[in-house]
Design a protein around this motif. Structure first.
Motif, PDB file in Angstrom:
ATOM      1  N   VAL A  96       0.852  -1.184   0.000  1.00  0.00           N
ATOM      2  CA  VAL A  96       0.000   0.000   0.000  1.00  0.00           C
ATOM      3  C   VAL A  96       0.888   1.235   0.000  1.00  0.00           C
ATOM      4  N   VAL A  97       0.568   2.164  -0.889  1.00  0.00           N
ATOM      5  CA  VAL A  97       1.301   3.426  -0.992  1.00  0.00           C
ATOM      6  C   VAL A  97       0.525   4.513  -0.265  1.00  0.00           C
ATOM      7  N   LEU A  98       1.222   5.204   0.636  1.00  0.00           N
ATOM      8  CA  LEU A  98       0.694   6.408   1.270  1.00  0.00           C
ATOM      9  C   LEU A  98       1.295   7.586   0.518  1.00  0.00           C
ATOM     10  N   LEU A  99       0.459   8.352  -0.150  1.00  0.00           N
ATOM     11  CA  LEU A  99       0.929   9.486  -0.952  1.00  0.00           C
ATOM     12  C   LEU A  99       0.983  10.743  -0.110  1.00  0.00           C
ATOM     13  N   GLY A 100       2.124  11.412  -0.153  1.00  0.00           N
ATOM     14  CA  GLY A 100       2.283  12.642   0.609  1.00  0.00           C
ATOM     15  C   GLY A 100       1.751  13.875  -0.104  1.00  0.00           C
ATOM     16  N   SER A 101       1.384  13.741  -1.353  1.00  0.00           N
ATOM     17  CA  SER A 101       0.854  14.872  -2.114  1.00  0.00           C
ATOM     18  C   SER A 101      -0.598  14.602  -2.474  1.00  0.00           C
ATOM     19  N   LEU A 102      -1.432  15.609  -2.301  1.00  0.00           N
ATOM     20  CA  LEU A 102      -2.847  15.470  -2.629  1.00  0.00           C
ATOM     21  C   LEU A 102      -3.158  15.886  -4.067  1.00  0.00           C
ATOM     22  N   ARG A 103      -2.213  16.530  -4.729  1.00  0.00           N
ATOM     23  CA  ARG A 103      -2.447  17.024  -6.076  1.00  0.00           C
ATOM     24  C   ARG A 103      -2.615  15.870  -7.052  1.00  0.00           C
ATOM     25  N   ALA A 104      -3.668  15.909  -7.866  1.00  0.00           N
ATOM     26  CA  ALA A 104      -3.993  14.814  -8.779  1.00  0.00           C
ATOM     27  C   ALA A 104      -2.872  14.522  -9.774  1.00  0.00           C
ATOM     28  N   SER A 105      -2.149  15.527 -10.209  1.00  0.00           N
ATOM     29  CA  SER A 105      -1.104  15.314 -11.213  1.00  0.00           C
ATOM     30  C   SER A 105       0.295  15.499 -10.627  1.00  0.00           C
TER      31      SER A 105
END
Length: 185
Positions: A10-19
């Motif tokens: 599972v990847v936890l993404l630190g950025s909320l920006r779609a691109s």
């Protein structure tokens, strides 16, 4: 017909920006994952409220419950994150906070964990990755210390550099190999 168990990261993404570059890194890892490895991006981290013990009762917020369920059933966790003001983004810190509870029994406890990513600085997010590893250690994850991939994006898109992509995929492979070795032990 032999069915080999797949390893779920599972990847936890630190950025909320779609691109965002780090989302694109996570998507590349999902596409380029070694055979037998499934990479799932934990979506909706922006919907998880800031951790508050008063919210963490019998009816925790749905987004926090989904996050916990997603990580609890994973074999390993990979943070893919930029760096904000010399540290990890609040959304990543908040996710780790929710995953650390209940104390000693959180969804992240015992999971192999690593942090990678890129930033538009010469440092590539190294402090963010150090802080994420530190926080995950305190939360009870088994941090794989020798996985360090902090790609500077100053001179362009690291995903256009085959060597950078190989380092990122290599980090995923190392995390999975660590998970497999610790499961076999």
């Amino acid at each position: 017909m032999t069915s080999e168990k797949q390893t779920r990261v599972v990847v936890l993404l630190g950025s909320l920006r779609a691109s965002s570059l780090n989302r694109r890194i996570a998507e590349t890892l999902r596409t380029e994952a070694p055979e037998g490895v499934v990479v799932e991006i934990a979506e909706g981290l922006g919907e998880v409220p800031f951790y508050n013990e008063e919210l963490d009762g019998t009816e925790i917020p749905a987004a926090a419950a989904r996050l916990r369920d997603t990580v609890a059933t994973a074999d390993a966790v990979l943070a893919v994150t930029p760096e904000y003001n010399g540290t990890m983004p609040a959304v990543l810190n908040n996710a780790i906070d929710w995953l650390s509870r209940p104390y000693g029994q959180g969804a992240i406890v015992g999971k192999p964990f690593a942090a990678v990513g890129a930033t538009p600085t010469p440092y590539g997010g190294k402090w963010s990755h150090e802080h994420a590893r530190h926080s995950a250690t305190i939360a009870g994850a088994r941090v794989v210390e020798d996985i360090v991939v902090s790609e500077p994006a100053v001179d362009g898109d690291p995903l256009e550099d085959p060597a950078a992509v190989a380092r990122l995929v290599g980090a995923l492979r190392s995390l999975v190999e660590h998970q497999a070795a610790s499961t076999a032990a």
